[in-house]
Design a protein around this motif. Structure first.
Motif, PDB file in Angstrom:
ATOM      1  N   ARG A 467     -39.987  41.514 -20.983  1.00  0.00           N
ATOM      2  CA  ARG A 467     -40.957  41.893 -19.938  1.00  0.00           C
ATOM      3  C   ARG A 467     -40.200  42.324 -18.679  1.00  0.00           C
ATOM      4  O   ARG A 467     -40.489  43.368 -18.097  1.00  0.00           O
ATOM      5  CB  ARG A 467     -41.888  40.702 -19.663  1.00  0.00           C
ATOM      6  N   GLU A 468     -39.219  41.536 -18.289  1.00  0.00           N
ATOM      7  CA  GLU A 468     -38.457  41.866 -17.070  1.00  0.00           C
ATOM      8  C   GLU A 468     -37.688  43.171 -17.254  1.00  0.00           C
ATOM      9  O   GLU A 468     -37.588  43.992 -16.337  1.00  0.00           O
ATOM     10  CB  GLU A 468     -37.503  40.726 -16.698  1.00  0.00           C
ATOM     11  N   HIS A 469     -37.118  43.348 -18.437  1.00  0.00           N
ATOM     12  CA  HIS A 469     -36.380  44.577 -18.748  1.00  0.00           C
ATOM     13  C   HIS A 469     -37.297  45.801 -18.582  1.00  0.00           C
ATOM     14  O   HIS A 469     -36.920  46.804 -17.973  1.00  0.00           O
ATOM     15  CB  HIS A 469     -35.865  44.475 -20.189  1.00  0.00           C
ATOM     16  N   THR A 470     -38.516  45.705 -19.102  1.00  0.00           N
ATOM     17  CA  THR A 470     -39.451  46.838 -19.033  1.00  0.00           C
ATOM     18  C   THR A 470     -39.924  47.047 -17.601  1.00  0.00           C
ATOM     19  O   THR A 470     -40.079  48.176 -17.138  1.00  0.00           O
ATOM     20  CB  THR A 470     -40.678  46.609 -19.957  1.00  0.00           C
ATOM     21  N   ARG A 471     -40.151  45.932 -16.895  1.00  0.00           N
ATOM     22  CA  ARG A 471     -40.658  46.001 -15.518  1.00  0.00           C
ATOM     23  C   ARG A 471     -39.698  46.757 -14.594  1.00  0.00           C
ATOM     24  O   ARG A 471     -40.124  47.396 -13.633  1.00  0.00           O
ATOM     25  CB  ARG A 471     -40.859  44.565 -15.001  1.00  0.00           C
ATOM     26  N   ALA A 472     -38.410  46.682 -14.900  1.00  0.00           N
ATOM     27  CA  ALA A 472     -37.427  47.386 -14.060  1.00  0.00           C
ATOM     28  C   ALA A 472     -37.477  48.889 -14.292  1.00  0.00           C
ATOM     29  O   ALA A 472     -36.948  49.661 -13.495  1.00  0.00           O
ATOM     30  CB  ALA A 472     -36.028  46.859 -14.362  1.00  0.00           C
TER      31      ALA A 472
END
Ligand code: MCA
Ligand code: AMP
Length: 509
Positions: A467-472
């Motif tokens: 999720r964090e990877h995509t959010r960036a």
């Protein structure tokens, strides 16, 4: 002067309230004066046809920036603070943006795109004297033929990255006129506006229709915070028109059900006092339509639109509105329903042509060519919408259109935003732990499509890390709601993932 600019500058000198926000408002005359200052400044700082990015909060300065840029003969690219730096940078690079108009409050967010670009603070530009305007006060390049590009809106498609749809002065002017006529807009209307401005619905279908009709706009800015349904109910008082996506109606009813009886009675009265509530950008669930009818006596006026065409098909303002159907094409909009061979059919892909159809995708001749089909009789080409529709063959020319869904399983609609499963998959594949991934939409009353990523991993990884990877990399509304780790994906005999089978499996639990 182009028709689009003429309808805006017709408000010049007026003392009536034009646009109001929680932070303040402006009169017709004030907005036009600010727009002339923007035109004057851009006339000096940029060249004709150049793409100018707007990083401007909803309100008077947004309108001034938009019409000022057009009056200077520039093409507007609307940016949103919802996008992380890689997306914003991509839009600016793809469009060749050299100048950014930014709200002071959003200046920090322009840092990633500031290098090599001039960032002008819109509040400063709007206050500066208009000393470069010609003696009659008109910016030099107000004269724009209808095919002059006005707007470049980024829209997701069946390719990985979004494409810049080039929309002309003529496209916007014809839309403004047709939608206002169809929905009975006049200068006595007050539009309650709660939609984002980086898409066609909020920007053109809502805002520009009101602008062209000389109406007032009450603008609610929920960018970066949740849609405040209670606030929208409260603000319906003395507004006349609400335009919303189905997910907003979903939120409105969730707040309604949670309210006490006194509040509910007040909100119901406010909804009844609207002369028009519309729904678009995604299918309106019949349950939500019927709830609105219980409250107001009418279902919302549902219509079909696209970034590339604006509103194409609409239910009537006064005639019968059929739940689950979107009505008939607007005047000047020609529609065909075709089978796989391009022959007329009762059900099939919707093709559209007419003066509201966009000019093409910026710097993507092949994708533009693929988006259009030749006319069998040698007439103007047809825009392939990629939507499957149906009409009752026994009901004749007045049979309303019904949208059945997208022809491509890789195009999703979540909360009214069009998303490319391929773009989300590409972003996820950049994570070293992701081996294979399939992104699909699972039908959901709140979002339309609930975005789910099914992942085969190379090494252990948590959903939170993905999720964090995509959010960036992508806007928050593109982030999958669920990450499901699987041992394999349903495949056809040649090993290709069969997404409909995957959706069926996910729906089965
Ligand atoms: C927000 N989130 C979403 C969406 N919006 N996730 C999926 N789909 C979405 N649409 C994320 C948030 O980032 C947050 O993630 C979590 O979901 C909860 O957000 P929440 O605060 O509840 O959402 P919201 O900010 O209140 O937004 C819901 C919304 C919004 C108001 C329905 O999505 C919206 O404004 N939609 C309108 C889209 C639109 O204008 N489309 C027009 C396209 P986290 O918690 O992880 O941060 S033009 C078009 O379609 C044509 C022309 C036409 O016909 O109109
Ligand atoms: P966008 O590219 O964001 O402009 O989205 C356009 C797409 O939204 C259309 O191609 C449809 O798939 C969808 N859409 C718009 N209005 C409706 C509607 N009333 N019912 C179903 N789908 C809709």
């Amino acid at each position: 002067m182009s028709e689009l600019l003429r309808t805006f500058f017709a408000r010049e000198g007026g003392a009536r309230d034009f646009i109001s926000t929680a932070a303040g408002g402006a009169t017709d005359g004030e907005v036009c004066t600010m727009a002339r200052r923007v035109a004057s400044r851009l006339g000096a700082a940029t060249s004709p046809g150049e793409r100018v990015a707007l990083f401007v909060s909803p309100g008077p300065t947004f309108l001034a920036a938009f019409f000022g840029a057009l009056a200077a003969g520039r093409v507007v690219v609307v940016l949103s603070p919802l996008h992380p730096a890689p997306e914003t940078t991509f839009f600016c690079e793809d469009a060749g943006v050299r100048t950014v108009l930014a709200s002071r409050a959003l200046l920090d967010m322009t840092a990633p795109i500031a290098a090599g670009r001039e960032v002008l603070v819109i509040e400063d530009v709007c206050e500066a004297p208009t000393d470069e305007a010609p003696a009659d006060g008109a910016p030099a390049e107000l004269d724009a033929p209808p095919d002059t590009p006005a707007l470049q809106l980024y829209t997701s498609g069946t390719t990985g990255r979004p494409k810049g749809a080039v929309i002309t002065h003529g496209n916007l002017a014809v839309q403004q006129r047709l939608v206002a006529e169809a929905w009975g807009f006049t200068r006595d209307d007050t539009l309650l506006h709660a939609l984002p401005l980086h898409h066609m619905h909020g920007l053109a279908i809502a805002l520009l229709t009101a602008v062209g009709a000389g109406a007032r706009v009450r603008m609610l800015d929920f960018t970066g915070r949740s849609f405040d349904a209670a606030r929208v109910w409260d603000e319906m008082r003395d507004a006349t028109v609400l335009m919303a996506v189905p997910s907003m109606y979903h939120r409105l009813f969730a707040a309604f059900d949670a309210a006490d009886s006194g509040t509910r009675a007040r909100w119901a009265a406010a909804a009844r006092s609207l002369r028009l509530a519309t729904s678009g950008s995604a299918a309106l669930p019949v349950t939500l339509a019927e709830r609105w009818r219980e409250l107001t006596g009418k279902i919302p006026l549902e219509r079909f639109g696209m970034t590339e065409i604006g509103v194409g098909i609409t239910n009537p303002l006064d005639g019968p509105r059929v739940p689950g159907h979107v009505g008939l094409p607007l005047p000047t909009v020609e529609a065909r329903v075709v089978d796989d061979e391009g022959r007329d059919a009762a059900s099939g892909e919707l093709w559209i042509r007419g003066p509201s159809v966009f000019a093409g995708y910026h710097a993507r001749p092949e994708e533009t060519a693929r988006a259009f089909a030749a006319d069998p009789d040698g007439g103007a080409p047809w825009f392939r919408t990629g939507d499957t529709v149906t009409r009752n063959p026994d009901a004749g020319a007045h049979a309303p259109y019904r949208i059945l869904g997208r022809t491509s399983v890789d195009i999703l609609k979540s909360g009214g935003y069009k998303l490319s499963a391929l773009e989300i998959e590409e972003a996820l594949r950049e994570h070293p732990a992701v081996g294979e991934v399939a992104v699909v939409g699972v039908p959901d009353e709140a979002w339309g499509d609930r975005v789910v990523a099914c992942v085969l991993t190379r090494e252990p990884v948590s959903a939170e890390a993905l999720r964090e990877h995509t959010r960036a990399r992508l806007a928050p509304y593109k982030i999958p709601k669920d990450f499901i780790f699987m041992d394999d994906l349903p495949r056809n005999p040649v090993g290709k993932v069969v997404k409909p089978a995957l959706v069926a499996k996910l729906r089965g639990g």
